[in-house]
Design a protein around this motif. Structure first.
Motif, short mmCIF file in Angstrom:
data_model
loop_
_atom_site.label_atom_id
_atom_site.label_comp_id
_atom_site.label_asym_id
_atom_site.label_seq_id
_atom_site.Cartn_x
_atom_site.Cartn_y
_atom_site.Cartn_z
N ALA A 1 -37.17 -40.16 79.78
CA ALA A 1 -36.24 -41.28 79.59
C ALA A 1 -37.00 -42.58 79.32
CB ALA A 1 -35.35 -41.44 80.83
N VAL A 2 -38.09 -42.81 80.07
CA VAL A 2 -38.91 -44.01 79.83
C VAL A 2 -39.49 -43.96 78.42
CG1 VAL A 2 -40.97 -45.29 80.53
CG2 VAL A 2 -39.47 -44.30 82.27
N PHE A 3 -39.98 -42.79 78.02
CA PHE A 3 -40.54 -42.62 76.68
C PHE A 3 -39.50 -42.91 75.61
CE2 PHE A 3 -41.28 -39.92 72.96
CZ PHE A 3 -42.57 -40.30 72.60
N VAL A 4 -38.30 -42.38 75.77
CA VAL A 4 -37.23 -42.57 74.78
C VAL A 4 -36.82 -44.04 74.70
CG1 VAL A 4 -34.82 -42.05 74.22
CG2 VAL A 4 -36.38 -40.21 74.90
N VAL A 5 -36.70 -44.71 75.85
CA VAL A 5 -36.37 -46.14 75.84
C VAL A 5 -37.43 -46.92 75.08
CG1 VAL A 5 -36.20 -48.21 77.29
CG2 VAL A 5 -34.99 -46.11 77.95
N ALA A 6 -38.70 -46.59 75.32
CA ALA A 6 -39.80 -47.28 74.63
C ALA A 6 -39.72 -47.04 73.13
CB ALA A 6 -41.14 -46.81 75.19
N ILE A 7 -39.43 -45.79 72.74
CA ILE A 7 -39.30 -45.47 71.31
C ILE A 7 -38.13 -46.24 70.68
CG2 ILE A 7 -38.56 -43.64 69.73
CD1 ILE A 7 -41.53 -43.56 70.30
N VAL B 1 -39.44 -37.15 68.30
CA VAL B 1 -38.50 -36.09 68.69
C VAL B 1 -39.25 -34.93 69.32
CG1 VAL B 1 -36.85 -34.38 67.83
CG2 VAL B 1 -36.77 -36.74 66.97
N ALA B 2 -40.35 -34.53 68.68
CA ALA B 2 -41.14 -33.42 69.22
C ALA B 2 -41.67 -33.75 70.61
CB ALA B 2 -42.29 -33.09 68.27
N ALA C 1 -40.52 -35.94 72.79
CA ALA C 1 -39.44 -36.06 73.77
C ALA C 1 -39.04 -34.69 74.32
CB ALA C 1 -38.23 -36.76 73.15
N ILE C 2 -38.99 -33.70 73.44
CA ILE C 2 -38.63 -32.35 73.90
C ILE C 2 -39.76 -31.75 74.74
CG2 ILE C 2 -37.91 -30.04 73.20
CD1 ILE C 2 -36.81 -31.25 70.62
N TYR C 3 -40.99 -31.90 74.26
CA TYR C 3 -42.14 -31.36 75.00
C TYR C 3 -42.26 -32.01 76.38
CZ TYR C 3 -44.58 -28.32 71.66
OH TYR C 3 -44.95 -27.27 70.85
N LEU C 4 -41.99 -33.31 76.47
CA LEU C 4 -42.14 -34.02 77.74
C LEU C 4 -41.16 -33.52 78.80
CD1 LEU C 4 -42.72 -37.65 76.42
CD2 LEU C 4 -44.36 -36.25 77.71
N LEU C 5 -40.06 -32.93 78.38
CA LEU C 5 -39.12 -32.36 79.34
C LEU C 5 -39.73 -31.14 80.05
CD1 LEU C 5 -35.83 -32.56 77.25
CD2 LEU C 5 -36.35 -33.88 79.33
N GLY C 6 -40.79 -30.59 79.44
CA GLY C 6 -41.42 -29.38 79.96
C GLY C 6 -40.80 -28.17 79.30
N LEU C 7 -41.52 -27.56 78.35
CA LEU C 7 -40.94 -26.45 77.59
C LEU C 7 -40.48 -25.32 78.50
CD1 LEU C 7 -43.15 -26.12 74.37
CD2 LEU C 7 -41.06 -27.43 74.74
N GLU C 8 -41.21 -25.12 79.60
CA GLU C 8 -40.83 -24.02 80.50
C GLU C 8 -39.48 -24.26 81.17
OE1 GLU C 8 -42.86 -27.09 82.97
OE2 GLU C 8 -43.23 -26.15 81.02
N ASN C 9 -39.02 -25.50 81.14
CA ASN C 9 -37.72 -25.83 81.74
C ASN C 9 -36.57 -25.68 80.74
OD1 ASN C 9 -39.07 -26.66 84.13
ND2 ASN C 9 -39.42 -28.69 83.25
N VAL D 1 -41.52 -25.99 66.13
CA VAL D 1 -41.37 -26.20 64.69
C VAL D 1 -41.46 -27.69 64.35
CG1 VAL D 1 -39.74 -26.06 62.74
CG2 VAL D 1 -40.04 -24.10 64.27
N ILE D 2 -40.78 -28.51 65.14
CA ILE D 2 -40.80 -29.96 64.90
C ILE D 2 -42.22 -30.51 65.10
CG2 ILE D 2 -39.91 -32.20 65.63
CD1 ILE D 2 -37.33 -30.80 66.45
#
Length: 197
Positions: free
Chosen positions: A46-52, A140-141, A143-151, A162-163
């Motif tokens: 969320a912090v990353f997305v706000v900054a972006i 975008v890539a 933001a998704i990775y930061l969520l933790g792909l395993e989650n 792919v992104i």
């Protein structure tokens, strides 16, 4: 005839650029507090997305209200690189993204940032459409990775990968385009006999 007045560096777009730089350490602290905890990962994302989003806002405001400054042209990309660079390196430290991809992207990113500064005496090299698309794809890539792909569900993991590969390709292609632009700016400035002090 009087020269057209330049906008002041003390404006909202530049303030957003500075805010984005300040959010980088905030993002890192939140991410590494409990990187194994999905809740903390969501907070860091969320912090990353706000900054972006401040990047999208400052560019839009600067163009709409004619507040484009040399400070913004130079420091806006630096703020972007600081944020995305922190995210890439963090994912590498966490073992969630291949270091080859990280190194290729960061060498290109900081190399072009250095190139912008190096040719500033000949002219300002602003971001082009390809560069903006690259930034969006990286964001975008990440933001998704930061969520933790395993989650995440498998289908979203595949989309994220792919992104990320698309971001790598765009990063390298636009890097080559910026080098061509820099050489043209330098060549044209020398031909015209102009050079910034």
């Amino acid at each position: 005839m009087t020269a057209e007045a330049r906008p002041s560096n003390l404006n909202v777009p530049n303030a957003l650029t500075v805010l984005r730089i300040i959010l980088v350490p905030v993002f890192l602290v939140v991410l590494f507090t409990h990187p194994e905890n999905p809740g903390w990962r969501v907070a860091a994302t969320a912090v990353f997305v706000v900054a972006i989003l401040t990047d999208l806002a400052d560019g839009h405001i600067a163009r709409k209200y004619n507040l484009v400054t040399d400070f913004g042209k130079l420091w806006d990309p630096v703020a972007d690189k600081a944020l995305t660079g922190a995210a890439f390196v963090s994912l590498g430290i966490l073992g969630e993204l291949n270091w080859v991809i990280i190194v290729l992207i960061l060498v290109r990113e900081w190399g072009i940032t250095w190139l912008r500064a190096a040719i500033a005496k000949y002219g300002i090299m602003a971001a082009n459409r390809g560069g903006k698309l690259k930034t969006v794809t990286q964001s975008v890539a990440l933001a998704i990775y930061l969520l933790g792909l395993e989650n995440l569900p498998v289908w979203l993991q595949v989309i994220a990968q792919v992104i990320m590969w698309a971001a790598l390709v765009l990063t390298l292609l636009t890097g080559a385009d910026y080098i061509r632009s820099a050489l043209k700016i330098r060549r044209d400035a020398i031909a015209a006999g102009t050079r910034r002090k």
